[in-house]
Motif scaffolding. Structure first.
Motif, mmCIF file in Angstrom:
data_model
loop_
_atom_site.group_PDB
_atom_site.id
_atom_site.type_symbol
_atom_site.label_atom_id
_atom_site.label_comp_id
_atom_site.label_asym_id
_atom_site.label_seq_id
_atom_site.Cartn_x
_atom_site.Cartn_y
_atom_site.Cartn_z
ATOM 1 N N GLY A 144 4.882 -3.972 -1.581
ATOM 2 C CA GLY A 144 5.166 -2.763 -2.344
ATOM 3 C C GLY A 144 5.330 -3.014 -3.829
ATOM 4 O O GLY A 144 4.908 -2.196 -4.661
ATOM 5 N N THR A 145 5.923 -4.151 -4.206
ATOM 6 C CA THR A 145 6.179 -4.410 -5.623
ATOM 7 C C THR A 145 4.937 -4.901 -6.361
ATOM 8 O O THR A 145 4.746 -4.565 -7.531
ATOM 9 C CB THR A 145 7.314 -5.439 -5.790
ATOM 10 N N VAL A 146 4.085 -5.691 -5.689
ATOM 11 C CA VAL A 146 2.912 -6.198 -6.396
ATOM 12 C C VAL A 146 1.901 -5.085 -6.668
ATOM 13 O O VAL A 146 1.161 -5.130 -7.659
ATOM 14 C CB VAL A 146 2.225 -7.350 -5.628
ATOM 15 N N LEU A 147 1.865 -4.057 -5.812
ATOM 16 C CA LEU A 147 0.878 -2.993 -5.998
ATOM 17 C C LEU A 147 1.114 -2.235 -7.299
ATOM 18 O O LEU A 147 0.165 -1.852 -7.989
ATOM 19 C CB LEU A 147 0.911 -2.034 -4.811
ATOM 20 N N THR A 148 2.377 -1.996 -7.641
ATOM 21 C CA THR A 148 2.673 -1.226 -8.854
ATOM 22 C C THR A 148 2.117 -1.906 -10.099
ATOM 23 O O THR A 148 1.764 -1.239 -11.067
ATOM 24 C CB THR A 148 4.194 -1.037 -9.007
ATOM 25 N N VAL A 149 2.017 -3.230 -10.074
ATOM 26 C CA VAL A 149 1.537 -3.969 -11.243
ATOM 27 C C VAL A 149 0.028 -3.838 -11.400
ATOM 28 O O VAL A 149 -0.489 -3.790 -12.524
ATOM 29 C CB VAL A 149 1.925 -5.463 -11.136
ATOM 30 N N VAL A 150 -0.703 -3.761 -10.280
ATOM 31 C CA VAL A 150 -2.169 -3.808 -10.350
ATOM 32 C C VAL A 150 -2.831 -2.439 -10.233
ATOM 33 O O VAL A 150 -4.055 -2.354 -10.326
ATOM 34 C CB VAL A 150 -2.732 -4.735 -9.248
ATOM 35 N N GLN A 151 -2.063 -1.375 -10.058
ATOM 36 C CA GLN A 151 -2.681 -0.055 -9.904
ATOM 37 C C GLN A 151 -3.572 0.336 -11.086
ATOM 38 O O GLN A 151 -4.672 0.868 -10.881
ATOM 39 C CB GLN A 151 -1.614 1.012 -9.657
ATOM 40 N N PRO A 152 -3.158 0.109 -12.332
ATOM 41 C CA PRO A 152 -4.062 0.464 -13.445
ATOM 42 C C PRO A 152 -5.390 -0.290 -13.390
ATOM 43 O O PRO A 152 -6.455 0.298 -13.616
ATOM 44 C CB PRO A 152 -3.243 0.080 -14.688
ATOM 45 N N ALA A 153 -5.342 -1.596 -13.087
ATOM 46 C CA ALA A 153 -6.582 -2.373 -13.001
ATOM 47 C C ALA A 153 -7.438 -1.905 -11.832
ATOM 48 O O ALA A 153 -8.675 -1.827 -11.941
ATOM 49 C CB ALA A 153 -6.250 -3.859 -12.852
ATOM 50 N N LEU A 154 -6.807 -1.594 -10.707
ATOM 51 C CA LEU A 154 -7.527 -1.070 -9.541
ATOM 52 C C LEU A 154 -8.240 0.231 -9.912
ATOM 53 O O LEU A 154 -9.412 0.437 -9.555
ATOM 54 C CB LEU A 154 -6.547 -0.858 -8.394
ATOM 55 N N GLN A 155 -7.536 1.099 -10.616
ATOM 56 C CA GLN A 155 -8.110 2.386 -11.005
ATOM 57 C C GLN A 155 -9.331 2.193 -11.906
ATOM 58 O O GLN A 155 -10.376 2.824 -11.701
ATOM 59 C CB GLN A 155 -7.050 3.223 -11.730
ATOM 60 N N ARG A 156 -9.231 1.303 -12.881
ATOM 61 C CA ARG A 156 -10.345 1.076 -13.793
ATOM 62 C C ARG A 156 -11.541 0.453 -13.076
ATOM 63 O O ARG A 156 -12.690 0.870 -13.264
ATOM 64 C CB ARG A 156 -9.899 0.163 -14.944
ATOM 65 N N ASP A 157 -11.292 -0.536 -12.244
ATOM 66 C CA ASP A 157 -12.374 -1.280 -11.602
ATOM 67 C C ASP A 157 -13.154 -0.413 -10.614
ATOM 68 O O ASP A 157 -14.378 -0.537 -10.491
ATOM 69 C CB ASP A 157 -11.805 -2.511 -10.892
ATOM 70 N N LEU A 158 -12.453 0.467 -9.902
ATOM 71 C CA LEU A 158 -13.098 1.301 -8.889
ATOM 72 C C LEU A 158 -13.513 2.665 -9.422
ATOM 73 O O LEU A 158 -14.052 3.487 -8.672
ATOM 74 C CB LEU A 158 -12.170 1.475 -7.678
ATOM 75 N N GLY A 159 -13.229 2.922 -10.697
ATOM 76 C CA GLY A 159 -13.590 4.213 -11.277
ATOM 77 C C GLY A 159 -12.849 5.361 -10.622
ATOM 78 O O GLY A 159 -13.397 6.464 -10.468
ATOM 79 N N ALA A 160 -11.606 5.136 -10.249
ATOM 80 C CA ALA A 160 -10.816 6.147 -9.538
ATOM 81 C C ALA A 160 -10.059 7.038 -10.523
ATOM 82 O O ALA A 160 -9.800 6.644 -11.669
ATOM 83 C CB ALA A 160 -9.833 5.474 -8.594
ATOM 84 N N SER A 161 -9.711 8.226 -10.062
ATOM 85 C CA SER A 161 -8.857 9.100 -10.864
ATOM 86 C C SER A 161 -7.405 8.656 -10.735
ATOM 87 O O SER A 161 -7.060 7.852 -9.862
ATOM 88 C CB SER A 161 -8.989 10.554 -10.381
#
Length: 524
Positions: A65-82
């Motif tokens: 749960g804690t590691v996800l909060t750190v990488v969400q912005p990078a995940l969003q950019r890489d996958l082109g997600a809203s």
């Protein structure tokens, strides 16, 4: 925590029993064999594998749960997600976990916590690996929901296995070790996640838990730890009750997340209505069910009900405060994420330190005084943080977070011990599910309340907009944190309803006092 060999034989004997020749357990005069007592595992039970599985299972879920909060912005950019899609990688997981925890606990009570734990751990590993390999955000969201399902199977079993392996008076320290491990994972998660994401990319964080989850899943299957014999037939599953409770909790969590993200809308209002209606239908069903999902003696207990309420209040106050405090550190004091995490580090450190201390306090002073004092410390810490401003230095900030961590860590151990101790072994899974549900609903409620208050107070006083001035933020932060401190104070008041003493030893004997019925006041 003491081992189960040698001198521990008498302590493992049920209340009302004495040691016969050769260490055999014999019923005392006037006490019928097998009547009114709880079977407790003897010295042959190997508790270390159980403790290892419980601790590592809890750490894996906390770390994820804690590691996800750190990488969400990078995940969003890489996958082109809203932004909304990125948020659903967290929201989907949370709804799946919260809605299934109690039913997962019942599955453990019926089929064995070790088996359910193994399925949860191995499934969690598989879903984590799949998330790291996902090609699009849709797959990420779906696999995060699957992670939530398997996480729901895993979490209640971590407590159910402890309850089955340890007699009530020895549960304090194992639960404390588990809580310290959760605090350690929460502190290490952002650092580990940030380092992995920087060097290897966001996908790498999802592989962090794969190997440990596989190891403990296999360990749970291979190492056979005897459990107490079951009294009577296994509990029914109550699938209708499980569906009704899942729908109710899913609507509740969705509503609270929606309020925190976008305020009160028609959708969140519909979710709130669904939660209320679902709760009413669920309660009506449970009163008529032959084998209700939540045993009435458990939820109606003079100890379990208040303890669950205290866990909700404590987690709401702590996570709501941490949410507001993080924005204060980064927006008002203008610290970067790393330095803001360092300022808040005393919270995680005190959670780790206070957990084993709480086990000692619980044994010496009992649940009532321990929890009441700890909730007061938590409230004091939140009040201290409510007085911060632009001139506040590291000592003032760290001191407030230190008090919050000390209070919350102690409450988490003590209140959890009350819930688990007062559950019969046959209902330990449901008790663990209720505890985990409280620990999922409380933070969501606290963050939703903090968001609503901050928006209302800052917007009313200084106008609306996506960003507030420092003055606007501070004007809203004080009353918001004061309200959260009041929530903690209500938890302290509820602490006075807990048993005065913990389940301990029968006076004048070495035997472990078997807990009374769950609804017996003061049964510890």
């Amino acid at each position: 925590m003491r081992g189960g060999s040698g001198a521990g034989r008498e302590a493992a004997a049920p209340a009302g029993a004495g040691a016969g020749p050769g260490g055999a357990v014999l019923p005392r005069a006037g006490v019928a064999a097998g009547a009114g007592r709880e079977e407790v595992p003897g010295d042959g039970v190997r508790r270390k594998p159980v403790l290892a599985c419980s601790v590592l299972g809890a750490m894996i879920v906390a770390l994820d749960g804690t590691v996800l909060t750190v990488v969400q912005p990078a995940l969003q950019r890489d996958l082109g997600a809203s932004f909304a899609q990125a948020q659903w990688t967290s929201t989907g997981y949370l709804i799946a976990v919260a809605s299934l925890l109690v039913f997962a606990g019942r599955l453990g009570d019926r089929y064995g916590h070790r088996r359910v734990f193994a399925v949860g751990a191995l499934g969690f590993a598989l879903a984590s690996a799949g998330t790291g390999l996902a090609s699009g955000v849709g797959w990420v969201i779906a696999l995060r929901v699957a992670q939530g399902v398997f996480g729901a199977l895993l979490q209640p079993a971590t407590l159910g296995m402890l309850r089955a392996a340890y007699p009530p008076d020895r549960l304090g320290m194992p639960i404390a070790v588990r809580t310290s491990a959760i605090g350690l994972a929460a502190a290490a998660g952002p650092v580990a996640g940030g380092a992995l994401a920087t060097e290897l990319g966001w996908r790498s964080v999802f592989f962090l838990s794969v190997v440990p989850a596989v190891v403990i899943g296999v360990l749970a299957l291979v190492v056979r730890v005897p459990e107490p014999p079951r009294e009577g037939p296994p509990p029914g599953l109550d699938p209708a009750g499980a569906v009704l409770l899942a729908v109710t909790l899913a609507c509740l969590v969705y509503t609270l997340v929606g309020v925190a993200d976008s305020g009160r809308t028609a959708v969140t209002a519909l979710g709130a209505g669904g939660a209320v209606l679902g709760a009413a239908v669920f309660l009506r069903h449970e009163r008529r069910a032959a084998s209700p999902l939540i045993p009435p003696r458990l939820i109606g207990s003079a100890a379990v009900g208040p303890a669950l309420g205290i866990l909700v209040a404590a987690s709401a106050a702590m996570f709501g405060t941490l949410f507001v405090g993080t924005y204060f550190l980064q927006d008002v004091l203008e610290l970067d994420p790393l330095h803001s995490a360092v300022r808040a580090l005393p919270l995680a450190v005190m959670m780790i330190v206070s957990a084993p201390c709480a086990a000692v306090l619980l044994r010496r002073y009992g649940p009532r005084r321990t929890v009441t004092a700890a909730m007061a410390v938590l409230a004091l810490g939140v009040l201290a943080l409510s007085r911060l401003d632009q001139a506040s230095g590291p000592v003032a900030v760290g001191g407030g977070f230190l008090l919050v961590g000390a209070g919350f860590g102690t409450v988490m151990v003590a209140a959890t011990a009350v819930v688990v101790r007062h559950a019969p072994v046959a209902g330990a899974g449901v008790a663990g599910g209720l505890q985990q549900t409280a620990m999922n609903v409380g933070p969501t409620l606290g963050i939703a309340a903090a968001t609503t208050l901050m928006t209302a107070l800052a917007g009313h006083a200084h106008g609306t907009g996506p960003h507030w001035t420092d003055g606007a933020f501070l004007a809203a932060m004080g009353p918001t944190l004061t309200a959260l401190a009041a929530v903690a104070a209500l938890g302290a008041a509820a602490g006075t309803r807990l048993p005065a003493r913990a389940a301990g030893r029968a006076a004048g004997t070495g035997a472990t006092a078997a807990p009374g019925p769950p609804d017996a006041p003061g049964g510890g």
